[in-house]
Design a protein around this motif. Sequence first.
Motif, mmCIF file in Angstrom:
data_model
loop_
_atom_site.group_PDB
_atom_site.id
_atom_site.type_symbol
_atom_site.label_atom_id
_atom_site.label_comp_id
_atom_site.label_asym_id
_atom_site.label_seq_id
_atom_site.Cartn_x
_atom_site.Cartn_y
_atom_site.Cartn_z
ATOM 1 N N ARG A 184 0.839 -1.215 0.000
ATOM 2 C CA ARG A 184 0.000 0.000 0.000
ATOM 3 C C ARG A 184 0.869 1.258 0.000
ATOM 4 O O ARG A 184 0.521 2.263 -0.622
ATOM 5 C CB ARG A 184 -0.928 -0.019 1.210
ATOM 6 N N GLN A 185 1.993 1.197 0.707
ATOM 7 C CA GLN A 185 2.910 2.341 0.733
ATOM 8 C C GLN A 185 3.342 2.714 -0.679
ATOM 9 O O GLN A 185 3.497 3.894 -1.012
ATOM 10 C CB GLN A 185 4.135 2.017 1.598
ATOM 11 N N PHE A 186 3.532 1.691 -1.518
ATOM 12 C CA PHE A 186 3.970 1.930 -2.895
ATOM 13 C C PHE A 186 2.792 2.034 -3.867
ATOM 14 O O PHE A 186 2.979 2.000 -5.082
ATOM 15 C CB PHE A 186 4.931 0.834 -3.332
ATOM 16 N N GLY A 187 1.578 2.140 -3.326
ATOM 17 C CA GLY A 187 0.407 2.364 -4.165
ATOM 18 C C GLY A 187 -0.206 1.129 -4.786
ATOM 19 O O GLY A 187 -1.024 1.241 -5.700
ATOM 20 N N LEU A 188 0.171 -0.055 -4.311
ATOM 21 C CA LEU A 188 -0.394 -1.285 -4.852
ATOM 22 C C LEU A 188 -1.663 -1.677 -4.091
ATOM 23 O O LEU A 188 -1.735 -1.541 -2.871
ATOM 24 C CB LEU A 188 0.622 -2.431 -4.761
ATOM 25 N N LYS A 189 -2.640 -2.192 -4.807
ATOM 26 C CA LYS A 189 -3.879 -2.635 -4.173
ATOM 27 C C LYS A 189 -3.689 -4.002 -3.515
ATOM 28 O O LYS A 189 -2.865 -4.813 -3.956
ATOM 29 C CB LYS A 189 -5.005 -2.711 -5.214
ATOM 30 N N VAL A 190 -4.472 -4.222 -2.468
ATOM 31 C CA VAL A 190 -4.408 -5.482 -1.727
ATOM 32 C C VAL A 190 -5.800 -6.101 -1.677
ATOM 33 O O VAL A 190 -6.768 -5.435 -1.308
ATOM 34 C CB VAL A 190 -3.882 -5.262 -0.298
ATOM 35 N N GLU A 220 -1.793 -5.888 -10.128
ATOM 36 C CA GLU A 220 -0.687 -4.937 -10.018
ATOM 37 C C GLU A 220 0.630 -5.505 -10.533
ATOM 38 O O GLU A 220 1.613 -4.777 -10.660
ATOM 39 C CB GLU A 220 -0.501 -4.533 -8.542
ATOM 40 N N LEU A 221 0.665 -6.822 -10.778
ATOM 41 C CA LEU A 221 1.936 -7.498 -11.046
ATOM 42 C C LEU A 221 1.988 -8.129 -12.428
ATOM 43 O O LEU A 221 0.960 -8.518 -12.989
ATOM 44 C CB LEU A 221 2.170 -8.596 -9.993
ATOM 45 N N SER A 222 3.184 -8.302 -12.930
ATOM 46 C CA SER A 222 3.403 -9.067 -14.148
ATOM 47 C C SER A 222 3.397 -10.553 -13.787
ATOM 48 O O SER A 222 4.126 -10.979 -12.882
ATOM 49 C CB SER A 222 4.756 -8.713 -14.770
ATOM 50 N N SER A 223 2.595 -11.339 -14.476
ATOM 51 C CA SER A 223 2.540 -12.773 -14.176
ATOM 52 C C SER A 223 3.826 -13.487 -14.592
ATOM 53 O O SER A 223 4.122 -14.582 -14.116
ATOM 54 C CB SER A 223 1.344 -13.419 -14.883
ATOM 55 N N LYS A 224 4.596 -12.865 -15.462
ATOM 56 C CA LYS A 224 5.846 -13.479 -15.919
ATOM 57 C C LYS A 224 7.010 -13.185 -14.988
ATOM 58 O O LYS A 224 7.851 -14.055 -14.730
ATOM 59 C CB LYS A 224 6.192 -12.992 -17.327
ATOM 60 N N GLN A 244 3.746 -3.351 -11.933
ATOM 61 C CA GLN A 244 3.677 -2.634 -13.197
ATOM 62 C C GLN A 244 3.834 -1.126 -13.031
ATOM 63 O O GLN A 244 4.338 -0.448 -13.929
ATOM 64 C CB GLN A 244 2.352 -2.968 -13.878
ATOM 65 N N SER A 245 3.428 -0.608 -11.863
ATOM 66 C CA SER A 245 3.485 0.839 -11.644
ATOM 67 C C SER A 245 4.731 1.293 -10.898
ATOM 68 O O SER A 245 4.989 2.492 -10.781
ATOM 69 C CB SER A 245 2.243 1.291 -10.866
ATOM 70 N N VAL A 246 5.514 0.318 -10.381
ATOM 71 C CA VAL A 246 6.732 0.663 -9.635
ATOM 72 C C VAL A 246 7.877 -0.209 -10.139
ATOM 73 O O VAL A 246 8.123 -1.300 -9.607
ATOM 74 C CB VAL A 246 6.554 0.460 -8.114
ATOM 75 N N PRO A 247 8.594 0.199 -11.178
ATOM 76 C CA PRO A 247 9.703 -0.601 -11.704
ATOM 77 C C PRO A 247 10.715 -0.942 -10.606
ATOM 78 O O PRO A 247 11.071 -0.082 -9.796
ATOM 79 C CB PRO A 247 10.320 0.318 -12.765
ATOM 80 N N GLY A 248 11.118 -2.212 -10.595
ATOM 81 C CA GLY A 248 12.097 -2.641 -9.600
ATOM 82 C C GLY A 248 11.492 -3.220 -8.343
ATOM 83 O O GLY A 248 12.209 -3.783 -7.511
ATOM 84 N N LEU A 249 10.173 -3.118 -8.183
ATOM 85 C CA LEU A 249 9.495 -3.675 -7.011
ATOM 86 C C LEU A 249 8.824 -4.987 -7.408
ATOM 87 O O LEU A 249 8.104 -5.047 -8.411
ATOM 88 C CB LEU A 249 8.452 -2.693 -6.479
#
Length: 392
Positions: A180-186, A346-350, A355-360
């Motif tokens: 959530r801190q990095f803006g990802l939904k849970v 929020e994530l790449s399945s591969k 997707q919104s925070v490169p490197g996370l």
Amino acid sequence: MANSSHDVIILGAGAAGLLCAAIAGQRGKRVLLIERADQPGKKILISGGGRCNFTNIHTAPDRYLSANPHFAKSALSRYGAQNFIALVDRYGIAWHEKTLGQLFCDGSARQIVDMLLEEGAKGVVDLVCGEEIADTSHADGRFRVKTGNRTAEAPALVIATGGPSIPKMGATGFAYDLARQFGLKVVEPRPALVPLTLGGDDILFRELSGVAADVVVRCGKTAFREAALFTHRGLSGPAILQISSYWRHGETVGIDFLPERERGWLLETKRSTPSGTIRALLRDALPDRLATTLAERLALGGDLGNMTDKALNRAEAQLADWRFAPNGTEGFAKAEVTVGGISTAELSSKTMEAQSVPGLYAIGEAVDVTGWLGGYNFQWAWASGWAAAQVL
């Protein structure tokens, strides 16, 4: 090491974090693996009664729950059960198949942890245990993690801290707070693979504590055939743990106490053995205490020959789909895993990268992917950790 720089920082030295760190390290990455517990792999050590049910040979995407049922396909197809079995075999760890494709160590779960640590030692993996995360931030393409009086930074950060199941092992919802801190939904987390509790009219069945039977348990369109166990609080056993992942408050759970019996068996028995009784028939197929309780609840005394076909059909239908209305679960304290977590949207399945925070990245139980009982969740940990490690 008050301040340090790495290629990747992995938070959580559980199953997913350990394998991800090892593979990334072997690919030449400088890895910092941080674990808040006093040692790595604590959940691995207690799993499978101390023998670690490390995978399942029947692993398939349809044996996982997620808001996106297709998400797990990519990672599981590229790193399957046979890949992890091959790793175990390379270390000469003896294993056996129990039931339903579940694989366990012949010896101790410690062998799996030691194997993963040895794999990590083949690369540059710095493992730090007993460290609480004080702060995590991201700026200028770098992630910074503070633990006490040290600060580490890297262009990549992997969330592998699991879910809140089994808090006595130190489990928390830290992964969700960080996401959530990095803006990802849970996706709202809830206990899974957990005993169900009974109350109301079902409280009578709690008196059967310790009694188990091979049954089919249903909730909605999902069904499992395994053992169910009555407890002093309600229902447990493999079949109940499995269905608990699908059960929601307010729903009922149906149990077929005689799954081997074909439709119409009671009427056939009435005609072949009219002097028989419901209680005697149930005692032939089920533990005595359970048979007695079910017979009393059916309230059909006397000989079968004196009962109407309608009454017997009704009794047969109830025994094939005995409805229980759980009033809850035993919660995260007794849950083996968690349903829900960091949203797969929020994530790449591969690659497991946000997707919104490169490197996370997020892997393992922290993600909204939950497997059946029997080694499936470990396989997701291995597969998702491997997938992220390929691109770190």
